[in-house]
Motif scaffolding. Structure first.
Motif, PDB file in Angstrom:
ATOM      1  N   MET A   8       0.825  -1.207   0.000  1.00 35.84           N
ATOM      2  CA  MET A   8       0.000   0.000   0.000  1.00 35.84           C
ATOM      3  C   MET A   8       0.862   1.261   0.000  1.00 35.84           C
ATOM      4  N   ASN A   9       2.118   1.138   0.430  1.00 37.10           N
ATOM      5  CA  ASN A   9       3.019   2.296   0.420  1.00 37.10           C
ATOM      6  C   ASN A   9       3.328   2.786  -0.984  1.00 37.10           C
ATOM      7  N   ARG A  10       3.156   1.909  -1.978  1.00 33.41           N
ATOM      8  CA  ARG A  10       3.566   2.248  -3.339  1.00 33.41           C
ATOM      9  C   ARG A  10       2.821   3.473  -3.875  1.00 33.41           C
ATOM     10  N   LYS A  11       1.628   3.709  -3.360  1.00 34.27           N
ATOM     11  CA  LYS A  11       0.843   4.868  -3.787  1.00 34.27           C
ATOM     12  C   LYS A  11       1.572   6.167  -3.481  1.00 34.27           C
ATOM     13  N   TYR A  12       2.407   6.134  -2.446  1.00 32.90           N
ATOM     14  CA  TYR A  12       3.095   7.347  -2.005  1.00 32.90           C
ATOM     15  C   TYR A  12       4.601   7.314  -2.264  1.00 32.90           C
ATOM     16  N   LEU A  13       5.110   6.129  -2.651  1.00 28.43           N
ATOM     17  CA  LEU A  13       6.537   5.973  -2.916  1.00 28.43           C
ATOM     18  C   LEU A  13       6.726   5.371  -4.304  1.00 28.43           C
ATOM     19  N   PRO A  14       6.642   6.160  -5.356  1.00 26.91           N
ATOM     20  CA  PRO A  14       6.704   5.631  -6.720  1.00 26.91           C
ATOM     21  C   PRO A  14       8.032   4.969  -7.069  1.00 26.91           C
ATOM     22  N   LYS A  15       9.103   5.312  -6.353  1.00 29.64           N
ATOM     23  CA  LYS A  15      10.415   4.715  -6.601  1.00 29.64           C
ATOM     24  C   LYS A  15      10.757   3.673  -5.530  1.00 29.64           C
ATOM     25  N   MET A  16       9.753   2.910  -5.140  1.00 34.44           N
ATOM     26  CA  MET A  16       9.888   1.991  -4.018  1.00 34.44           C
ATOM     27  C   MET A  16      10.218   0.575  -4.462  1.00 34.44           C
ATOM     28  N   LYS A  17      11.082  -0.074  -3.683  1.00 33.73           N
ATOM     29  CA  LYS A  17      11.313  -1.506  -3.790  1.00 33.73           C
ATOM     30  C   LYS A  17      10.935  -2.149  -2.463  1.00 33.73           C
ATOM     31  N   ILE A  18      10.490  -3.400  -2.510  1.00 38.92           N
ATOM     32  CA  ILE A  18      10.030  -4.089  -1.304  1.00 38.92           C
ATOM     33  C   ILE A  18      10.830  -5.368  -1.093  1.00 38.92           C
ATOM     34  N   LYS A  19      11.214  -5.604   0.149  1.00 33.48           N
ATOM     35  CA  LYS A  19      11.841  -6.853   0.560  1.00 33.48           C
ATOM     36  C   LYS A  19      11.026  -7.425   1.715  1.00 33.48           C
ATOM     37  N   ILE A  20      10.330  -8.545   1.472  1.00 31.21           N
ATOM     38  CA  ILE A  20       9.531  -9.207   2.504  1.00 31.21           C
ATOM     39  C   ILE A  20      10.353 -10.329   3.123  1.00 31.21           C
ATOM     40  N   LEU A  21      10.429 -10.352   4.446  1.00 33.56           N
ATOM     41  CA  LEU A  21      11.151 -11.394   5.164  1.00 33.56           C
ATOM     42  C   LEU A  21      10.137 -12.244   5.921  1.00 33.56           C
ATOM     43  N   ASP A  22       9.907 -13.462   5.436  1.00 35.50           N
ATOM     44  CA  ASP A  22       8.871 -14.321   6.001  1.00 35.50           C
ATOM     45  C   ASP A  22       9.181 -14.773   7.422  1.00 35.50           C
ATOM     46  N   GLU A  23      10.444 -14.882   7.778  1.00 35.55           N
ATOM     47  CA  GLU A  23      10.812 -15.395   9.097  1.00 35.55           C
ATOM     48  C   GLU A  23      11.125 -14.289  10.102  1.00 35.55           C
ATOM     49  N   ALA A  24      10.689 -13.087   9.800  1.00 30.81           N
ATOM     50  CA  ALA A  24      10.936 -11.961  10.703  1.00 30.81           C
ATOM     51  C   ALA A  24       9.610 -11.379  11.171  1.00 30.81           C
ATOM     52  N   GLY A  25       9.659 -10.728  12.338  1.00 30.12           N
ATOM     53  CA  GLY A  25       8.477 -10.074  12.874  1.00 30.12           C
ATOM     54  C   GLY A  25       8.567  -8.565  12.723  1.00 30.12           C
ATOM     55  N   HIS A  26       8.080  -7.855  13.724  1.00 29.64           N
ATOM     56  CA  HIS A  26       8.016  -6.394  13.646  1.00 29.64           C
ATOM     57  C   HIS A  26       9.409  -5.753  13.680  1.00 29.64           C
ATOM     58  N   TRP A  27      10.397  -6.488  14.197  1.00 28.90           N
ATOM     59  CA  TRP A  27      11.759  -5.983  14.291  1.00 28.90           C
ATOM     60  C   TRP A  27      12.681  -6.786  13.368  1.00 28.90           C
ATOM     61  N   PRO A  28      12.549  -6.645  12.049  1.00 28.20           N
ATOM     62  CA  PRO A  28      13.375  -7.448  11.140  1.00 28.20           C
ATOM     63  C   PRO A  28      14.860  -7.160  11.272  1.00 28.20           C
ATOM     64  N   HIS A  29      15.232  -5.930  11.634  1.00 31.76           N
ATOM     65  CA  HIS A  29      16.641  -5.586  11.774  1.00 31.76           C
ATOM     66  C   HIS A  29      17.291  -6.281  12.960  1.00 31.76           C
ATOM     67  N   ILE A  30      16.459  -6.863  13.849  1.00 30.40           N
ATOM     68  CA  ILE A  30      16.961  -7.671  14.953  1.00 30.40           C
ATOM     69  C   ILE A  30      16.754  -9.154  14.644  1.00 30.40           C
ATOM     70  N   ASP A  31      15.560  -9.500  14.178  1.00 26.62           N
ATOM     71  CA  ASP A  31      15.237 -10.903  13.877  1.00 26.62           C
ATOM     72  C   ASP A  31      16.171 -11.494  12.836  1.00 26.62           C
ATOM     73  N   LYS A  32      16.370 -10.762  11.762  1.00 29.42           N
ATOM     74  CA  LYS A  32      17.157 -11.234  10.621  1.00 29.42           C
ATOM     75  C   LYS A  32      18.151 -10.143  10.212  1.00 29.42           C
ATOM     76  N   ALA A  33      19.057  -9.837  11.113  1.00 33.99           N
ATOM     77  CA  ALA A  33      19.971  -8.713  10.897  1.00 33.99           C
ATOM     78  C   ALA A  33      20.818  -8.884   9.638  1.00 33.99           C
ATOM     79  N   ASP A  34      21.343 -10.069   9.401  1.00 26.67           N
ATOM     80  CA  ASP A  34      22.208 -10.279   8.234  1.00 26.67           C
ATOM     81  C   ASP A  34      21.439 -10.078   6.935  1.00 26.67           C
TER      82      ASP A  34
END
Length: 258
Positions: free
Chosen positions: A218-244
């Motif tokens: 839904m962010n794409r409506k406001y960020l036309p130059k957006m790329k998305i990376k979905i991490l299935d094994e991470a929760g609300h804190w992906p930078h901690i859950d899957k730091a690498d």
């Protein structure tokens, strides 16, 4: 690279990214107003995102930079969207982790029952003193679930003690003013309904208990130059859950030419 944490964090939330990216960049992770060791004004209006975005603008210039790579999570993402909208010249690239554009979030709350249900805590945060009392009664054990990664295994006991020390020293009441200001003064999406024409990366932990994964798209409506990376094994804190994995996604994005 300027890092903006969310709730209920402080600069320490970015420890894995600071270690990684300080090899190539000047990394600066701050405590937002009301958090950690930063100032904690008593008036609610001091926590309006329109005020905090001014703080960030002044900070970048005080560090003798004209612009930055802005990396943000959770409510820090809300601030980052405001900065990128009001001061686009300050942001070379925008990297957001599990934080929807404010207008996309409001749309989701209005149209998605699942997101409305997940946002219950924002109502609780409006009750004077109650959240802080509950957190102290339970001896901040919620930190192990919230800041300890999706399954509570991504953070060591020593790291949990760092959170416990910080919040037992300062409490939570001033941090909650971010939510009180946003909802009470209806300024959550003030001036950020337009497109942000900046190269952007959205990293999203699909196991988020607070935000629907669909919000990332839904962010794409406001960020036309957006790329998305979905991490299935991470929760609300992906930078901690899957730091690498997060660090790799960020570096790949930064290496791209626009």
């Amino acid at each position: 690279m300027l890092f903006l944490h969310g709730f209920p964090d402080f600069w320490f939330a970015w420890r894995h990214q600071i270690k990684e990216f300080s090899r190539r960049y000047r990394t600066v992770a701050i405590d937002l107003k009301g958090f950690g060791d930063s100032d904690k004004p008593t008036e609610i209006t001091a926590y309006l995102t329109s005020k905090i975005r001014e703080d960030i603008s002044n900070l970048v210039r005080a560090l003798n930079y004209k612009s930055c790579i802005l990396v943000a999570h959770d409510f820090g993402g809300t601030v980052a969207y405001h900065v990128a909208t009001k001061f686009p010249e300050l942001v070379d690239k925008l990297i957001i982790l599990n934080s929807p554009h404010p207008a996309a979030f409001l749309e989701a709350v209005k149209t998605r029952k699942s997101q409305k249900a997940k946002s219950w805590y924002m109502v609780l945060f409006q009750v004077h003193y109650l959240p802080d009392i509950l957190l102290r009664v339970f001896d901040y054990e919620f930190l192990r679930c919230m800041c300890g990664g999706r399954l509570g295994s991504a953070v060591t006991d020593d790291e949990i003690q760092a959170y416990r020390y910080m919040y037992s020293k300062h409490g939570f009441s001033k941090q909650l003013n971010l939510y009180k200001a946003a909802l009470s003064y209806r300024k959550f999406c003030d001036t950020v309904s337009t497109e942000i024409d900046i190269p952007s990366l959205i990293i999203w932990g699909a196991g988020d208990s607070f935000l629907d994964t669909e919000l990332a798209e839904m962010n794409r409506k406001y960020l036309p130059k957006m790329k998305i990376k979905i991490l299935d094994e991470a929760g609300h804190w992906p930078h901690i859950d899957k730091a690498d994995e997060v660090n790799t996604a960020i570096q790949d994005f930064l290496d791209e030419n626009y």
